[in-house]
Design a protein around this motif. Sequence first.
Motif, mmCIF file in Angstrom:
data_model
loop_
_atom_site.group_PDB
_atom_site.id
_atom_site.type_symbol
_atom_site.label_atom_id
_atom_site.label_comp_id
_atom_site.label_asym_id
_atom_site.label_seq_id
_atom_site.Cartn_x
_atom_site.Cartn_y
_atom_site.Cartn_z
ATOM 1 N N GLU A 397 11.017 -54.864 -107.807
ATOM 2 C CA GLU A 397 11.759 -55.224 -109.018
ATOM 3 C C GLU A 397 12.788 -54.179 -109.403
ATOM 4 O O GLU A 397 13.777 -54.486 -110.079
ATOM 5 C CB GLU A 397 10.782 -55.421 -110.179
ATOM 6 C CG GLU A 397 9.770 -56.524 -109.961
ATOM 7 C CD GLU A 397 8.706 -56.546 -111.045
ATOM 8 O OE1 GLU A 397 9.071 -56.679 -112.238
ATOM 9 O OE2 GLU A 397 7.511 -56.410 -110.710
ATOM 10 N N ILE A 398 12.555 -52.907 -109.018
ATOM 11 C CA ILE A 398 13.479 -51.821 -109.339
ATOM 12 C C ILE A 398 13.692 -50.977 -108.088
ATOM 13 O O ILE A 398 12.995 -51.142 -107.081
ATOM 14 C CB ILE A 398 12.966 -50.940 -110.492
ATOM 15 C CG1 ILE A 398 11.625 -50.284 -110.117
ATOM 16 C CG2 ILE A 398 12.850 -51.746 -111.783
ATOM 17 C CD1 ILE A 398 11.122 -49.296 -111.167
ATOM 18 N N GLU A 399 14.639 -50.039 -108.155
ATOM 19 C CA GLU A 399 14.930 -49.104 -107.075
ATOM 20 C C GLU A 399 14.293 -47.745 -107.380
ATOM 21 O O GLU A 399 13.956 -47.461 -108.531
ATOM 22 C CB GLU A 399 16.444 -48.942 -106.917
ATOM 23 C CG GLU A 399 17.174 -50.218 -106.553
ATOM 24 C CD GLU A 399 16.783 -50.733 -105.182
ATOM 25 O OE1 GLU A 399 16.544 -49.884 -104.285
ATOM 26 O OE2 GLU A 399 16.696 -51.962 -105.002
ATOM 27 N N PRO A 400 14.136 -46.868 -106.374
ATOM 28 C CA PRO A 400 13.528 -45.562 -106.614
ATOM 29 C C PRO A 400 14.163 -44.767 -107.746
ATOM 30 O O PRO A 400 13.454 -44.134 -108.537
ATOM 31 C CB PRO A 400 13.695 -44.859 -105.260
ATOM 32 C CG PRO A 400 13.618 -45.966 -104.264
ATOM 33 C CD PRO A 400 14.331 -47.113 -104.927
ATOM 34 N N VAL A 401 15.470 -44.796 -107.856
ATOM 35 C CA VAL A 401 16.135 -44.024 -108.913
ATOM 36 C C VAL A 401 15.762 -44.523 -110.299
ATOM 37 O O VAL A 401 15.804 -43.766 -111.282
ATOM 38 C CB VAL A 401 17.667 -44.065 -108.705
ATOM 39 C CG1 VAL A 401 18.210 -45.468 -108.979
ATOM 40 C CG2 VAL A 401 18.358 -43.020 -109.564
ATOM 41 N N ASP A 402 15.355 -45.787 -110.397
ATOM 42 C CA ASP A 402 15.032 -46.370 -111.702
ATOM 43 C C ASP A 402 13.731 -45.816 -112.286
ATOM 44 O O ASP A 402 13.507 -45.921 -113.497
ATOM 45 C CB ASP A 402 14.928 -47.888 -111.597
ATOM 46 C CG ASP A 402 16.247 -48.528 -111.231
ATOM 47 O OD1 ASP A 402 17.290 -48.043 -111.719
ATOM 48 O OD2 ASP A 402 16.240 -49.492 -110.438
ATOM 49 N N VAL A 403 12.868 -45.245 -111.465
ATOM 50 C CA VAL A 403 11.631 -44.668 -111.985
ATOM 51 C C VAL A 403 11.958 -43.485 -112.885
ATOM 52 O O VAL A 403 11.481 -43.394 -114.022
ATOM 53 C CB VAL A 403 10.699 -44.231 -110.832
ATOM 54 C CG1 VAL A 403 9.477 -43.499 -111.389
ATOM 55 C CG2 VAL A 403 10.265 -45.450 -110.012
ATOM 56 N N GLY A 404 12.772 -42.564 -112.388
ATOM 57 C CA GLY A 404 13.165 -41.418 -113.212
ATOM 58 C C GLY A 404 13.970 -41.838 -114.427
ATOM 59 O O GLY A 404 13.784 -41.308 -115.523
#
Length: 415
Positions: A397-404
Amino acid sequence: MKPSTAPRLTRRTFGRIAAAAAVAAPAAGTLAACGGGSDPNAITFLSWDNAEVMGPVIAQFEKEHAEYHVEVQYAPPVAGYIQKLQTQLGSNSAPDVFIITAENKKQLMDGAFVQDLSGESWAANLNDAAVETYSRDGKLYGSAISAWAGGLVVNRDLVPGEFPTDWDGFIDLCKQLKADGTVPYMEAVGGMTDTVCAFVGMQNLAYGGTMDQQIWDGDLTFEEAWTPAVQAWYRLFDEGILDSSAAGITGDLVLPEFQQGRLAVMSTGSWGISGITGGAPDLNFEFKAVPGIDGQPFWSGAVSPGLALNAKAKHPDAAKVFLEWMSTEPGVSFYQGANQFISTTKDYEPELPEQLGDLVPAVRDGQYYLPAVSWIDDNDVLATEANALIQQLATGEIEPVDVGKGLDAKLASLQ
């Protein structure tokens, strides 16, 4: 004490419970039994280990100290325990001794609910990581006698020879195993996993061990600090080793696959060893650190919950006898013998299963990291957000950068 795994209460909820308890104090008279009456040798204790675990420990203490007796109550970790304790603190009926942990240490210290233990002779028996975890401004507020770590568990019959110490090597290993018809790796992604936490811990080392303080000071962002760690972990999905189904499985589904020799590598914490050997006593396996982004492997993990002394303890002298016993060889050895945790006190070193391997010295040296323990404030809210973001990443649902980015937004909303 076992590590915290249950859902956490927010700081605001914690405060509301305290206020409600204060209002309800007249109705809480039935909790007066926590006070131990007028007997100066009575020690009251709220345990979050259940009676099956803690009952024999209490019995052994009373056997060795016949002049004392412990009146113990039980509450399950984490949210249920914190709620019960805070209600008792608010009604002035809290026991002499109770648990201090990552989820409540700030509130207990801020509210002056716990006594300084740094002057006790036995405090020197605690290792540095334990002291640092439950100290503030040079004062010690909790006695923690153990720690835990998490990483990878490797079936040595399926993965013989040198295990890779770098993440590139691990990815290549998984690809080769898969090509040979072996399931290489499984991970239950219910939120922040041992691997994600280890990668973030590697980033913390890269920032000199002060990553979280820099984030809270505004000199660094979660996006900057976490993105390399999350990108490394997400290679498991990009390289086809895991897929979105990882977000829907639990450890209870992964464990039998490993026990029955159908899975080469899985992730778990040090407490999981009894579960593995209980169902597969002859399995040839070993714990390994998460291979490093730059070749230096690392562990997730934290100091376990400790024991605290109520600032308003009715029988503090008797309670200190119990704390000393629980913090030194007589109590630590008995408790550890029954529960097989990794003790970290300086006067006792138990024999532990050889399968733990390098995990044991890493635990004793404090070579591990857990975000929810290391964060400066709002640990519970941020942990919930981080768990949700990692699950969203696992399902695409999101990309790795979206976690931060998501953690930055949540932290900004709390400040």
